[in-house]
Design a protein around this motif. Structure first.
Motif, PDB file in Angstrom:
ATOM      1  N   ASP A   5       2.212   0.015  -0.469  1.00 27.26           N
ATOM      2  CA  ASP A   5       1.305  -0.340  -1.471  1.00 27.26           C
ATOM      3  C   ASP A   5      -0.117   0.206  -0.932  1.00 27.26           C
ATOM      4  O   ASP A   5      -0.711   0.706  -2.034  1.00 27.26           O
ATOM      5  N   VAL A   6      -0.438   0.304   0.298  1.00 31.60           N
ATOM      6  CA  VAL A   6      -1.780   0.924   0.442  1.00 31.60           C
ATOM      7  C   VAL A   6      -1.590   1.733   1.718  1.00 31.60           C
ATOM      8  O   VAL A   6      -0.955   1.361   2.618  1.00 31.60           O
ATOM      9  N   ILE A   7      -2.082   2.870   1.977  1.00 32.96           N
ATOM     10  CA  ILE A   7      -2.095   3.963   3.079  1.00 32.96           C
ATOM     11  C   ILE A   7      -3.435   4.261   3.433  1.00 32.96           C
ATOM     12  O   ILE A   7      -3.934   4.881   2.350  1.00 32.96           O
ATOM     13  N   VAL A   8      -3.723   4.717   4.677  1.00 32.78           N
ATOM     14  CA  VAL A   8      -5.010   5.377   4.879  1.00 32.78           C
ATOM     15  C   VAL A   8      -4.629   6.470   5.838  1.00 32.78           C
ATOM     16  O   VAL A   8      -4.022   6.043   6.936  1.00 32.78           O
ATOM     17  N   LEU A  23       2.841  10.930   2.868  1.00 30.50           N
ATOM     18  CA  LEU A  23       1.930  11.008   3.998  1.00 30.50           C
ATOM     19  C   LEU A  23       2.520  10.690   5.366  1.00 30.50           C
ATOM     20  O   LEU A  23       3.134   9.590   5.566  1.00 30.50           O
ATOM     21  N   LEU A  24       2.788  11.938   6.251  1.00 25.24           N
ATOM     22  CA  LEU A  24       3.352  11.601   7.345  1.00 25.24           C
ATOM     23  C   LEU A  24       2.744  11.016   8.501  1.00 25.24           C
ATOM     24  O   LEU A  24       3.278  10.631   9.704  1.00 25.24           O
ATOM     25  N   ASN A  25       1.460  11.018   8.700  1.00 23.67           N
ATOM     26  CA  ASN A  25       0.607  10.565   9.749  1.00 23.67           C
ATOM     27  C   ASN A  25      -0.569   9.598   9.231  1.00 23.67           C
ATOM     28  O   ASN A  25      -1.795   9.872   9.392  1.00 23.67           O
ATOM     29  N   PRO A  26       0.092   8.408   8.802  1.00 23.78           N
ATOM     30  CA  PRO A  26      -0.918   7.341   8.482  1.00 23.78           C
ATOM     31  C   PRO A  26      -1.518   6.550   9.701  1.00 23.78           C
ATOM     32  O   PRO A  26      -0.931   6.579  10.789  1.00 23.78           O
ATOM     33  N   LEU A  27      -2.830   6.315   9.458  1.00 29.81           N
ATOM     34  CA  LEU A  27      -3.400   5.233  10.435  1.00 29.81           C
ATOM     35  C   LEU A  27      -3.224   3.739  10.272  1.00 29.81           C
ATOM     36  O   LEU A  27      -2.784   3.130  11.038  1.00 29.81           O
ATOM     37  N   GLU A  31       1.504  -3.564   3.201  1.00 29.82           N
ATOM     38  CA  GLU A  31       2.620  -3.689   2.368  1.00 29.82           C
ATOM     39  C   GLU A  31       2.317  -5.355   1.615  1.00 29.82           C
ATOM     40  O   GLU A  31       2.166  -6.344   2.438  1.00 29.82           O
ATOM     41  N   VAL A  32       2.279  -5.471   0.303  1.00 30.43           N
ATOM     42  CA  VAL A  32       2.313  -6.754  -0.417  1.00 30.43           C
ATOM     43  C   VAL A  32       3.602  -7.190  -0.577  1.00 30.43           C
ATOM     44  O   VAL A  32       4.512  -6.463  -1.361  1.00 30.43           O
ATOM     45  N   LEU A  33       4.078  -8.307  -0.095  1.00 32.89           N
ATOM     46  CA  LEU A  33       5.442  -8.687  -0.081  1.00 32.89           C
ATOM     47  C   LEU A  33       5.562  -9.439  -1.448  1.00 32.89           C
ATOM     48  O   LEU A  33       4.874 -10.328  -1.959  1.00 32.89           O
ATOM     49  N   GLN A  56      -1.767   2.934  13.388  1.00 34.53           N
ATOM     50  CA  GLN A  56      -2.605   2.151  14.550  1.00 34.53           C
ATOM     51  C   GLN A  56      -2.525   0.779  13.978  1.00 34.53           C
ATOM     52  O   GLN A  56      -2.504  -0.326  14.769  1.00 34.53           O
ATOM     53  N   GLU A  57      -2.397   0.218  12.649  1.00 29.10           N
ATOM     54  CA  GLU A  57      -2.248  -1.004  12.334  1.00 29.10           C
ATOM     55  C   GLU A  57      -1.408  -1.166  10.914  1.00 29.10           C
ATOM     56  O   GLU A  57      -1.388  -0.115  10.083  1.00 29.10           O
ATOM     57  N   PHE A  58      -0.982  -2.294  11.031  1.00 27.26           N
ATOM     58  CA  PHE A  58       0.188  -2.251   9.845  1.00 27.26           C
ATOM     59  C   PHE A  58       0.071  -3.936   9.495  1.00 27.26           C
ATOM     60  O   PHE A  58      -0.022  -4.718  10.179  1.00 27.26           O
ATOM     61  N   LEU A  59       0.060  -3.931   8.205  1.00 27.32           N
ATOM     62  CA  LEU A  59      -0.374  -5.371   7.438  1.00 27.32           C
ATOM     63  C   LEU A  59       0.739  -5.734   6.561  1.00 27.32           C
ATOM     64  O   LEU A  59       1.169  -4.984   5.673  1.00 27.32           O
ATOM     65  N   LEU A  60       1.291  -6.829   6.660  1.00 29.13           N
ATOM     66  CA  LEU A  60       2.108  -7.697   5.853  1.00 29.13           C
ATOM     67  C   LEU A  60       1.445  -8.549   5.159  1.00 29.13           C
ATOM     68  O   LEU A  60       0.843  -9.534   5.967  1.00 29.13           O
ATOM     69  N   THR A  61       1.406  -9.002   3.744  1.00 29.91           N
ATOM     70  CA  THR A  61       0.621 -10.112   3.325  1.00 29.91           C
ATOM     71  C   THR A  61       1.426 -10.404   2.161  1.00 29.91           C
ATOM     72  O   THR A  61       2.403  -9.548   1.350  1.00 29.91           O
TER      73      THR A  61
END
Length: 86
Positions: A5-8, A23-27, A31-33, A56-61
């Motif tokens: 959903d979001v990638i940086v 994108l193969l190398n995200p930081l 994901e919005v569940l 570096q960071e992964f967000l599940l919300t």
């Protein structure tokens, strides 16, 4: 390929092909569940993301009518911070 959903990304971005939609190398990945995607997003998709060296960071919300819950995962330390608002 997976589509978060979001990638940086930062620095020299690496893409899977000329379409530049993977994108193969995200930081950072978020994901919005939803009920229809939660098992895939928290399972195989999350495993895939955590194997990326750049992550570096992964967000599940999860957003609901009366609540909100998020989990920030430090991909390098495999630790998590969970927050909830009811």
């Amino acid at each position: 390929h997976t589509y978060p959903d979001v990638i940086v990304g930062c620095g020299e971005l690496q893409f899977a092909d000329e379409e530049r939609d993977v994108l193969l190398n995200p930081l950072f990945v978020a994901e919005v569940l939803s009920p229809s995607t939660a098992s895939y997003d928290c399972g195989p998709k999350a495993v895939h993301y955590r194997q990326l060296d750049s992550l570096q960071e992964f967000l599940l919300t999860v957003f609901g009518i009366n609540n909100h819950s998020s989990e920030f995962v430090d991909a390098k330390r495999n630790s998590a911070l969970t927050t909830s608002k009811l």
